[in-house]
Design an enzyme around this catalytic site. Structure first.
Site, PDB file in Angstrom:
ATOM      1  N   ALA A 165       0.840  -1.206   0.000  1.00 35.54           N
ATOM      2  CA  ALA A 165       0.000   0.000   0.000  1.00 35.54           C
ATOM      3  C   ALA A 165       0.865   1.242   0.000  1.00 35.54           C
ATOM      4  O   ALA A 165       2.025   1.215   0.417  1.00 35.54           O
ATOM      5  CB  ALA A 165      -0.923   0.012   1.216  1.00 35.54           C
ATOM      6  N   THR A 168       1.023   4.226   2.029  1.00 39.95           N
ATOM      7  CA  THR A 168       0.456   4.584   3.329  1.00 39.95           C
ATOM      8  C   THR A 168       0.903   5.949   3.848  1.00 39.95           C
ATOM      9  O   THR A 168       0.558   6.324   4.968  1.00 39.95           O
ATOM     10  CB  THR A 168       0.823   3.520   4.385  1.00 39.95           C
ATOM     11  OG1 THR A 168       2.251   3.406   4.452  1.00 39.95           O
ATOM     12  CG2 THR A 168       0.214   2.168   4.029  1.00 39.95           C
ATOM     13  N   THR A 196      -8.320   0.303   5.569  1.00 42.30           N
ATOM     14  CA  THR A 196      -8.029   1.280   6.615  1.00 42.30           C
ATOM     15  C   THR A 196      -9.267   1.964   7.189  1.00 42.30           C
ATOM     16  O   THR A 196     -10.311   2.053   6.516  1.00 42.30           O
ATOM     17  CB  THR A 196      -7.082   2.364   6.040  1.00 42.30           C
ATOM     18  OG1 THR A 196      -6.878   3.400   7.012  1.00 42.30           O
ATOM     19  CG2 THR A 196      -7.667   2.992   4.778  1.00 42.30           C
ATOM     20  N   TYR A 229      -5.537   9.533   0.531  1.00 45.83           N
ATOM     21  CA  TYR A 229      -5.215   8.188   1.025  1.00 45.83           C
ATOM     22  C   TYR A 229      -6.482   7.374   1.236  1.00 45.83           C
ATOM     23  O   TYR A 229      -6.624   6.259   0.706  1.00 45.83           O
ATOM     24  CB  TYR A 229      -4.410   8.276   2.325  1.00 45.83           C
ATOM     25  CG  TYR A 229      -4.231   6.942   3.011  1.00 45.83           C
ATOM     26  CD1 TYR A 229      -3.472   5.927   2.419  1.00 45.83           C
ATOM     27  CD2 TYR A 229      -4.834   6.684   4.251  1.00 45.83           C
ATOM     28  CE1 TYR A 229      -3.327   4.702   3.044  1.00 45.83           C
ATOM     29  CE2 TYR A 229      -4.679   5.459   4.879  1.00 45.83           C
ATOM     30  CZ  TYR A 229      -3.926   4.474   4.272  1.00 45.83           C
ATOM     31  OH  TYR A 229      -3.783   3.246   4.891  1.00 45.83           O
ATOM     32  N   LYS A 237      -7.805   4.145  -0.992  1.00 44.77           N
ATOM     33  CA  LYS A 237      -8.000   2.851  -0.334  1.00 44.77           C
ATOM     34  C   LYS A 237      -9.435   2.354  -0.507  1.00 44.77           C
ATOM     35  O   LYS A 237      -9.667   1.154  -0.704  1.00 44.77           O
ATOM     36  CB  LYS A 237      -7.649   2.952   1.155  1.00 44.77           C
ATOM     37  CG  LYS A 237      -6.153   3.110   1.440  1.00 44.77           C
ATOM     38  CD  LYS A 237      -5.326   1.902   0.999  1.00 44.77           C
ATOM     39  CE  LYS A 237      -5.563   0.701   1.884  1.00 44.77           C
ATOM     40  NZ  LYS A 237      -4.712  -0.453   1.475  1.00 44.77           N
ATOM     41  N   TRP A 291      -4.234   2.306  13.083  1.00 44.99           N
ATOM     42  CA  TRP A 291      -3.156   2.612  14.026  1.00 44.99           C
ATOM     43  C   TRP A 291      -2.173   1.444  14.157  1.00 44.99           C
ATOM     44  O   TRP A 291      -1.867   0.974  15.257  1.00 44.99           O
ATOM     45  CB  TRP A 291      -3.748   2.974  15.395  1.00 44.99           C
ATOM     46  CG  TRP A 291      -4.550   4.231  15.428  1.00 44.99           C
ATOM     47  CD1 TRP A 291      -5.198   4.836  14.381  1.00 44.99           C
ATOM     48  CD2 TRP A 291      -4.829   5.036  16.583  1.00 44.99           C
ATOM     49  NE1 TRP A 291      -5.857   5.957  14.810  1.00 44.99           N
ATOM     50  CE2 TRP A 291      -5.656   6.123  16.150  1.00 44.99           C
ATOM     51  CE3 TRP A 291      -4.473   4.950  17.916  1.00 44.99           C
ATOM     52  CZ2 TRP A 291      -6.113   7.098  17.033  1.00 44.99           C
ATOM     53  CZ3 TRP A 291      -4.943   5.928  18.789  1.00 44.99           C
ATOM     54  CH2 TRP A 291      -5.746   6.991  18.347  1.00 44.99           C
TER      55      TRP A 291
END
Length: 293
Positions: A61, A63, A102, A126, A130, A151
């Site tokens: 990914a 991220t 996410t 982001y 996703k 997290w």
């Protein structure tokens, strides 16, 4: 099982590779971007056709949440197009795809925990990229598990725990955001969960495909997370003195990308369907020396 892992050098990918290394009943092909560019459909198809996996776990990914605001095309290439190609390839060989997503697919303004059925409304590139990846995976492969988490931290890669230990070793005072809440999630636990689900699929169990939430309990703010990290670090003599922590607001710590103020994910569905409990993130800090880089 024949498992293809992408993003094998990331936090979860590293744990997946380690945990499957000693499994005599599993053949693993673990690849990172140097070995497989998932944004290259021909390359993806070639690897899948040659290896013939029955499970593909996509741990790759983009991220970098703030960088994504500028790197829009790259974010969509890695977070949407790559998963799409992997899912299409999985469908072509009859494999299942397990894809990591996410909490950023949500706006973050709900009171209480987010369920899988709640409306998505990402607030940045982001999260948008996703979510686009989730949609393409679901559309491209019948046998798909989309695992939303939040997290993430682990011994490998960059994360909040490592940052806190690094800063805490040299600073007497730290300002940490106190009005964003979520469930810290240990990368090793995410890997373990993905492997459990993969085994259930391979063994022919009746699996309900779709979206699942998996993250840690108890839910805390970032400053509360930091408090626990430093209390543990001092107790285990990883750092000598705990820095003074000042709770600040999101407005006092501006970033290019907007963060969800509420990232609490309900894990009821994954517990009901797979008997998987939420990540015990406090237990994952027991060997806090391993996070000090």
């Amino acid at each position: 099982m024949r498992v293809l892992i992408t993003g094998c050098h990331g936090q979860v990918g590293h744990c997946l590779t380690q945990q499957l290394a000693g499994d005599e009943n599993t053949t693993v092909l673990a690849l990172d971007k140097e070995n497989l560019d998932i944004t290259n459909q021909e390359a993806v198809n070639a690897v899948v056709v040659e290896f013939q996996p029955n499970i593909i776990i996509n741990a790759a990914a983009h991220t970098a949440v703030d960088k994504a605001e500028e790197e829009v095309e790259l974010s969509y290439a890695i977070n949407r197009d790559g998963p799409n190609y992997l899912a299409q390839a999985a469908q072509s060989v009859g494999a299942a795809i397990l894809h990591i997503s996410t909490d950023y697919v949500f706006e973050g303004n709900k009171v209480g925990e987010y369920k899988e059925t709640d409306t998505t409304n990402p607030q940045g590139v982001y999260g948008e990229s996703k979510l686009a990846g989730e949609i393409t995976v679901a559309n491209a492969c019948d046998k798909h598990i989309i695992l939303r988490t939040a997290w993430v931290f682990g011994e490998n890669g960059n994360n909040f725990v490592k940052t806190m230990l690094r800063l805490g070793a040299t600073r007497n005072e730290l300002s940490i955001v106190g009005d964003q809440f979520g469930g810290p999630t240990y990368a090793g636990d995410i890997a373990h969960v993905l492997i459990q689900i993969a085994k259930r699929i391979t063994e022919g169990d009746d699996v309900e495909y779709g979206v699942y939430h998996y993250s840690g309990l108890p839910h805390v703010s970032w400053v509360e997370f930091a408090e626990t990290i430093f209390n543990t670090a001092v107790k285990q003599a990883v750092i000598l003195n705990k820095p003074s922590l000042i709770s600040i607001t999101t407005e006092q710590y501006p970033t290019p990308a907007k963060r969800p103020s509420n990232s609490r994910l309900s894990t009821d569905k994954i517990t009901k369907n797979f008997a998987i409990k939420a990540s015990d993130w406090t237990a994952a800090l027991n060997n806090i020396q391993a996070y000090k880089g």
